[in-house]
Write a protein that holds these residues in place. Structure first.
Motif, PDB file in Angstrom:
ATOM      1  N   MET A 186     -12.135  -5.984   2.153  1.00 30.74           N
ATOM      2  CA  MET A 186     -11.610  -5.574   0.862  1.00 30.74           C
ATOM      3  C   MET A 186     -10.816  -6.663   0.282  1.00 30.74           C
ATOM      4  O   MET A 186     -11.137  -6.979  -0.912  1.00 30.74           O
ATOM      5  N   PHE A 187     -10.094  -7.268   0.992  1.00 31.60           N
ATOM      6  CA  PHE A 187      -9.339  -8.239   0.432  1.00 31.60           C
ATOM      7  C   PHE A 187      -9.547  -9.914   0.931  1.00 31.60           C
ATOM      8  O   PHE A 187      -8.953 -10.903   0.302  1.00 31.60           O
ATOM      9  N   LYS A 221       1.018  -1.197   0.195  1.00 33.13           N
ATOM     10  CA  LYS A 221       0.075  -0.023  -0.094  1.00 33.13           C
ATOM     11  C   LYS A 221       0.966   1.167  -0.056  1.00 33.13           C
ATOM     12  O   LYS A 221       1.772   1.303   0.781  1.00 33.13           O
ATOM     13  N   ARG A 268      -6.440  -0.933  -3.728  1.00 35.27           N
ATOM     14  CA  ARG A 268      -7.743  -0.145  -3.114  1.00 35.27           C
ATOM     15  C   ARG A 268      -7.029   1.173  -2.335  1.00 35.27           C
ATOM     16  O   ARG A 268      -5.917   1.274  -2.301  1.00 35.27           O
ATOM     17  N   LYS A 269      -7.918   1.850  -1.808  1.00 38.99           N
ATOM     18  CA  LYS A 269      -7.807   2.969  -1.142  1.00 38.99           C
ATOM     19  C   LYS A 269      -8.439   2.775   0.266  1.00 38.99           C
ATOM     20  O   LYS A 269      -9.265   2.856   0.460  1.00 38.99           O
ATOM     21  N   ILE A 270      -7.596   3.157   1.344  1.00 41.21           N
ATOM     22  CA  ILE A 270      -8.079   3.174   2.587  1.00 41.21           C
ATOM     23  C   ILE A 270      -7.935   4.514   3.359  1.00 41.21           C
ATOM     24  O   ILE A 270      -6.647   5.226   3.270  1.00 41.21           O
ATOM     25  N   GLN A 284     -11.425  -3.530   7.750  1.00 45.92           N
ATOM     26  CA  GLN A 284     -11.672  -3.070   6.497  1.00 45.92           C
ATOM     27  C   GLN A 284     -10.954  -3.597   5.638  1.00 45.92           C
ATOM     28  O   GLN A 284     -11.313  -4.140   4.447  1.00 45.92           O
ATOM     29  N   LEU A 285      -9.477  -4.046   5.865  1.00 46.03           N
ATOM     30  CA  LEU A 285      -8.684  -4.970   4.798  1.00 46.03           C
ATOM     31  C   LEU A 285      -9.425  -6.374   4.625  1.00 46.03           C
ATOM     32  O   LEU A 285      -9.304  -6.827   3.486  1.00 46.03           O
ATOM     33  N   ASP A 341     -12.798   4.426  -4.243  1.00 44.42           N
ATOM     34  CA  ASP A 341     -12.378   4.344  -2.537  1.00 44.42           C
ATOM     35  C   ASP A 341     -11.758   5.740  -2.318  1.00 44.42           C
ATOM     36  O   ASP A 341     -12.224   6.030  -1.195  1.00 44.42           O
TER      37      ASP A 341
END
Lengths: 190, 126
Positions: A151-152, A13, A131-133, A147-148, B88
């Motif tokens: 997403m994954f 990331k 992705r973006k967090i 959240q990860l 996102d």
């Protein structure tokens, strides 16, 4: 979508963010399939609104000189080599280099909003897109892990389960300055 | 919706030293299977919903970029050259970091995951 059969996942990331008027500096982090360590409650680590945390997901964040000047400024951060086997660290390094060269240049991005929130790129090995967090949307590592997972998790057979030591996942980050891998668990959330 | 292609995708602005700086105002949009891309001025849009609506119209894939009939997904390439899913980022942030948008079929992405690569859309140079 079927899970990708792999014993090692690199969750990388990268984020670049302009905080205040400070200079840019980046760290990179990677998530690998090893032991997980979650830190205890936040320590007395100095909290600075101008500093950004590195969440260990090939995360590149700008931070002040107090971070990257020397080892003494990184209070409480342990070298991954001291915690895990040398073979693990070496494997992480070699794996990261093959996948994350593009994230080590440390160059600043193009035109950026100076007041942009801290949204961090998340890349997972084997997944062609990232992705973006929002880092500051989370209060601790646990909410980040959730959240990860959302997403994954579907790409990892048993789920990411970052907060579960039995999952075998490790959150580490790489300093773009020295290229050293560090455990995210050693760094207070702030 | 009054969003159209623009021929001139650059505007000049004054920098802090009163130098003329050119900043791109349009974002290239490429679609898998389409030889010709489009350019969209994101500053004319207020949300991802508007973006999807415009692109669904342009590429004649209405209703296929969201919901149960989703066959296409959007990714973007930022100035680091990294590929990230569209949606996102906060909308305002997205407009700052996006360099190029690509529309890929879900099947295409699935195949790419198995191969570990994501080739350029339509073979067009990046």
């Amino acid at each position: 979508m079927e899970a990708i059969p792999s014993s090692i996942f690199t969750l990388t990331k990268a984020v670049s963010m302009h905080v205040g008027g400070g200079s840019w500096s980046y760290m990179s982090t990677a998530l690998m399939a090893y032991n997980i360590r979650i830190p205890d409650t936040a320590s007395s680590y100095q909290d600075s609104r101008d500093a950004c945390i590195d969440l260990g997901l090939s995360l590149r964040t700008p931070f002040l000189s107090m971070y990257h000047d020397n080892q003494s400024s990184k209070v409480g951060w342990l070298q991954p080599e001291s915690q895990y086997g040398a073979s693990n660290a070496g494997h992480l390094m070699s794996h990261k280099k093959s996948k994350g060269e593009e994230e080590d240049d440390g160059d600043s991005e193009g035109a950026q909003s100076k007041d942009r929130c801290c949204y961090v790129k998340v890349n997972m090995d084997g997944v062609p897109y990232g992705r973006k967090i929002g880092v500051f949307e989370h209060t601790d590592y646990w909410s980040l892990a959730l959240q990860l997972q959302a997403m994954f998790g579907k790409y990892f057979g048993s789920g990411i389960r970052l907060f579960d030591e039995a999952s075998g996942l490790l959150l580490i980050y790489q300093s773009n300055e020295g290229g050293e891998w560090r455990s995210v668990g050693d760094c207070p959330w702030e | 919706m009054a969003v159209a292609d623009v021929e001139d995708c650059e505007s000049s602005i004054e920098g802090p030293d009163k130098q003329q700086l050119f900043r791109r105002t349009c974002t290239k949009v490429l679609m898998e299977g389409k030889a010709v891309g489009r350019a969209i001025d994101l500053s004319l849009l207020d949300s991802y919903d508007e973006l999807i609506t415009v692109l669904e119209n342009w590429f004649e894939i209405k209703g296929e970029m969201r919901g149960a009939n989703k066959n296409w997904m959007m990714i973007y390439r930022d100035y680091d050259g990294e590929i990230i899913v569209v949606g996102d980022d906060p909308w305002a942030d997205f407009r700052e970091v996006v360099k190029q948008i690509e529309i890929l079929s879900c099947n295409h992405v699935r195949r790419m995951m198995l191969s570990g690569a994501l080739p350029m859309v339509s073979g067009l140079p990046q």
